[in-house]
Design an enzyme around this catalytic site. Sequence first.
Site, mmCIF file in Angstrom:
data_model
loop_
_atom_site.group_PDB
_atom_site.id
_atom_site.type_symbol
_atom_site.label_atom_id
_atom_site.label_comp_id
_atom_site.label_asym_id
_atom_site.label_seq_id
_atom_site.Cartn_x
_atom_site.Cartn_y
_atom_site.Cartn_z
ATOM 1 N N THR A 173 -35.090 -10.312 22.256
ATOM 2 C CA THR A 173 -36.487 -10.646 22.566
ATOM 3 C C THR A 173 -36.618 -12.140 22.854
ATOM 4 O OG1 THR A 173 -37.039 -8.984 20.909
ATOM 5 C CG2 THR A 173 -38.853 -10.266 21.783
ATOM 6 N N THR B 217 -44.606 -12.411 12.222
ATOM 7 C CA THR B 217 -44.730 -13.749 12.804
ATOM 8 C C THR B 217 -43.533 -14.186 13.654
ATOM 9 O OG1 THR B 217 -43.994 -14.488 10.614
ATOM 10 C CG2 THR B 217 -46.315 -14.737 11.132
ATOM 11 N N SER C 227 -24.307 -10.278 25.520
ATOM 12 C CA SER C 227 -23.189 -9.358 25.365
ATOM 13 C C SER C 227 -23.714 -8.001 24.926
ATOM 14 C CB SER C 227 -22.226 -9.921 24.314
ATOM 15 O OG SER C 227 -21.459 -8.885 23.778
ATOM 16 N N LYS D 186 -52.973 -2.758 17.527
ATOM 17 C CA LYS D 186 -52.943 -3.174 16.112
ATOM 18 C C LYS D 186 -54.164 -4.043 15.830
ATOM 19 C CE LYS D 186 -50.237 -6.140 13.024
ATOM 20 N NZ LYS D 186 -49.027 -6.966 12.872
HETATM 21 C C1 LIG Z 1 -35.902 -6.267 9.343
HETATM 22 C C2 LIG Z 1 -36.575 -7.045 10.433
HETATM 23 C C3 LIG Z 1 -37.844 -6.669 10.864
HETATM 24 C C4 LIG Z 1 -38.496 -7.419 11.852
HETATM 25 N N1 LIG Z 1 -39.766 -7.071 12.227
HETATM 26 C C5 LIG Z 1 -40.445 -7.876 13.074
HETATM 27 C C6 LIG Z 1 -41.774 -7.592 13.450
HETATM 28 O O1 LIG Z 1 -42.345 -6.564 13.076
HETATM 29 N N2 LIG Z 1 -42.398 -8.466 14.250
HETATM 30 C C7 LIG Z 1 -41.797 -9.598 14.717
HETATM 31 O O2 LIG Z 1 -42.433 -10.405 15.390
HETATM 32 N N3 LIG Z 1 -40.508 -9.850 14.436
HETATM 33 C C8 LIG Z 1 -39.826 -9.031 13.634
HETATM 34 N N4 LIG Z 1 -38.524 -9.304 13.339
HETATM 35 C C9 LIG Z 1 -37.857 -10.402 14.027
HETATM 36 C C10 LIG Z 1 -37.472 -9.963 15.422
HETATM 37 O O3 LIG Z 1 -36.616 -8.847 15.365
HETATM 38 C C11 LIG Z 1 -36.760 -11.096 16.145
HETATM 39 O O4 LIG Z 1 -37.525 -12.262 16.022
HETATM 40 C C12 LIG Z 1 -36.624 -10.795 17.598
HETATM 41 O O5 LIG Z 1 -36.064 -9.551 17.800
HETATM 42 C C13 LIG Z 1 -35.795 -11.826 18.272
HETATM 43 O O6 LIG Z 1 -34.438 -11.657 18.003
HETATM 44 P P1 LIG Z 1 -33.429 -12.602 18.756
HETATM 45 O O7 LIG Z 1 -33.609 -12.418 20.224
HETATM 46 O O8 LIG Z 1 -33.580 -13.959 18.213
HETATM 47 O O9 LIG Z 1 -32.002 -12.084 18.287
HETATM 48 P P2 LIG Z 1 -31.150 -10.776 18.681
HETATM 49 O O10 LIG Z 1 -32.010 -9.614 19.006
HETATM 50 O O11 LIG Z 1 -30.141 -10.614 17.595
HETATM 51 O O12 LIG Z 1 -30.398 -11.174 20.026
HETATM 52 C C14 LIG Z 1 -29.250 -11.990 20.023
HETATM 53 C C15 LIG Z 1 -28.640 -11.989 21.399
HETATM 54 O O13 LIG Z 1 -27.536 -12.902 21.428
HETATM 55 C C16 LIG Z 1 -26.437 -12.280 22.029
HETATM 56 N N5 LIG Z 1 -25.202 -12.877 21.507
HETATM 57 C C17 LIG Z 1 -24.906 -13.170 20.230
HETATM 58 N N6 LIG Z 1 -23.648 -13.674 20.155
HETATM 59 C C18 LIG Z 1 -23.167 -13.707 21.413
HETATM 60 C C19 LIG Z 1 -21.940 -14.112 21.987
HETATM 61 N N7 LIG Z 1 -20.915 -14.568 21.250
HETATM 62 N N8 LIG Z 1 -21.793 -13.999 23.324
HETATM 63 C C20 LIG Z 1 -22.787 -13.532 24.096
HETATM 64 N N9 LIG Z 1 -23.979 -13.130 23.605
HETATM 65 C C21 LIG Z 1 -24.151 -13.211 22.284
HETATM 66 C C22 LIG Z 1 -26.597 -10.811 21.653
HETATM 67 O O14 LIG Z 1 -25.853 -9.987 22.514
HETATM 68 C C23 LIG Z 1 -28.094 -10.650 21.842
HETATM 69 O O15 LIG Z 1 -28.378 -10.432 23.206
HETATM 70 C C24 LIG Z 1 -37.848 -8.539 12.409
HETATM 71 C C25 LIG Z 1 -36.556 -8.873 12.007
HETATM 72 C C26 LIG Z 1 -35.908 -8.143 11.032
HETATM 73 C C27 LIG Z 1 -34.526 -8.537 10.612
#
Ligand SMILES: Cc1cc2nc3c(=O)[nH]c(=O)nc-3n(C[C@H](O)[C@H](O)[C@H](O)COP(=O)(O)OP(=O)(O)OC[C@H]3O[C@@H](n4cnc5c(N)ncnc54)[C@H](O)[C@@H]3O)c2cc1C
Length: 506
Positions: free
Chosen positions: A16, A347, A40, A79
């Site tokens: 996201t 959040t 990835s 919501k």
């Molecule tokens: C239990 C839980 C419940 C949640 N509920 C909510 C909610 O209700 N509302 C809300 O706002 N937020 C919520 N969140 C938070 C939300 O899920 C995240 O803020 C959001 O999904 C963003 O995630 P991200 O993109 O930072 O990480 P991720 O989704 O983990 O993405 C990481 C990316 O990095 C890439 N990557 C990692 N390492 C490498 C590498 N070596 N080489 C290439 N690519 C790599 C992966 O492939 C992936 O594409 C929740 C989180 C958790 C843990």
Amino acid sequence: MTDTRLKNVVIVGGGTAGWMAAAAFAKVLGSEYSIRLVESEEIGTVGVGEATVPHLKLFNNLLEIDEIEFIRQTQSTFKLGIQFNDWGRIGDSYIHGFGTIGHDVSLLPFHQFWIKAMQKGMASDIGAYSLNTVAAPRGKFMASATDVPATSPLSDIAYAYHFDAGLYAKFLRGYAEKRGVLRTEGKIAQTLLRPHDGFVEAVVLESGERLEGDLFIDCSGFRGLLIEQALHTGYLDFTHWLPCDRAMAVPCEKVGPPTPYTRSTARNAGWQWRIPLQHRTGNGYVYSSAHISDDEAAATLLKNLDGRPLSDPRPLRFTTGVRKKFWNKNVVALGLASGFLEPLESTSIYMIQSGIARLLSLFPQRDFSEVVIDRYNAQATFEYERIRDFLILHYHATERNDTPFWNQCRTMSIPAQLQDNIRLFKDSGRFFRNAEEMFAIVSWVQVMLGQHIVPQSYHPLVDKMSDKDLAGFMASVSHVINSCVDSMPPHQAFIDRYCAAPSMAA
Ligand SMILES: Cc1cc2nc3c(=O)[nH]c(=O)nc-3n(C[C@H](O)[C@H](O)[C@H](O)COP(=O)(O)OP(=O)(O)OC[C@H]3O[C@@H](n4cnc5c(N)ncnc54)[C@H](O)[C@@H]3O)c2cc1C
């Protein structure tokens, strides 16, 4: 004159955070910048994050995304707030609703009048005076009406979405790629630093491909590939205030119409979420591993589902806290790479949006001026700390003494500013908020009252209104809210009429 503008932005991660950043940069920075995203499929994304706050509408509006199209593509429901069950005491239920409560009079907030009316037995619970908190449990929803007077509560309805975060990332990927963002599939194996200043120079994929950049956005999730693994920025651990460190998540079959609110039920060692989407319901138990085992958490979760589980519970681990710096050298961390407070008030996605907005307003030149970086970090720290305190409030303001977990939360020491805010509210219902804070005063008021922090007195100017007028004021606000809610359609009917998603296998 030399061109000091940076040109190449590399986004590491396609969850996201990564795709929100890519979409916003593509829209705002435009074609003069090269924007590249690497992700990835093998590593995948965290795969949770389904409840949002109303601010997301502003982000989508910036991108000029069509709301109906967005809702249909992401299986969204609406919501109006969050229902908190069993938090202050077992058997309690209150709603933290978005939007306003009643209306202010002569600069005094509505809740000041309500405190006096309550003391005199002339008022109902605070929730009776907010459109959102009356409509939510009745399963009603509509978007703001344009054919009513501007003073009507129906003219400005605050709402957020429950959505499938994976589908949102996919939706934004389409948006960003259409506007020139280049996506590279592959696993990053190495991060190269410039020898003279330690700035990130390039990331190297397992395939050997090298991606150079001026500015790197670390959206790699909990691992913090650049901000932590390469730059060793450090992490501030909040576990002593926010003790949950694990979650079990499982979707289940949808039974009945979706509620227009998230439900958060306190359990023995944490809390359980229920998030209704159009095609299924998301569930999870957020818990403290110091207090229960993974097996107990999974069993509790499965015992408390509305419908049949659609998979096995999936475990997730995290440490509540934030990076010591969100922007370090030429790396800005967004999303889980920047920190995670926990999902209680939905959040995290908001903090991604806020980080993107802050970065765009403090967008650097190639020299990466320290003063710009410092300001970014100071603002982000402030925002995180205020949200952190709001979350701590939920855990700490409890009378529960039925489990070691709740005993720990109830008796733990809390940050000094939160302590002061609680004392002031208890004294006379007053609460002050900095303009940069995310949560509105009414949010704090609803959670404090919902968890039995009751003001002893009220603002002296409330006494300028006679008791008779006060009783009339309370009754008229409640009457207006009720008649507005009567006229609202059921949530499901609103979705069916305007934005039903194409049916898909759950
Ligand atoms: C239990 C839980 C419940 C949640 N509920 C909510 C909610 O209700 N509302 C809300 O706002 N937020 C919520 N969140 C938070 C939300 O899920 C995240 O803020 C959001 O999904 C963003 O995630 P991200 O993109 O930072 O990480 P991720 O989704 O983990 O993405 C990481 C990316 O990095 C890439 N990557 C990692 N390492 C490498 C590498 N070596 N080489 C290439 N690519 C790599 C992966 O492939 C992936 O594409 C929740 C989180 C958790 C843990």
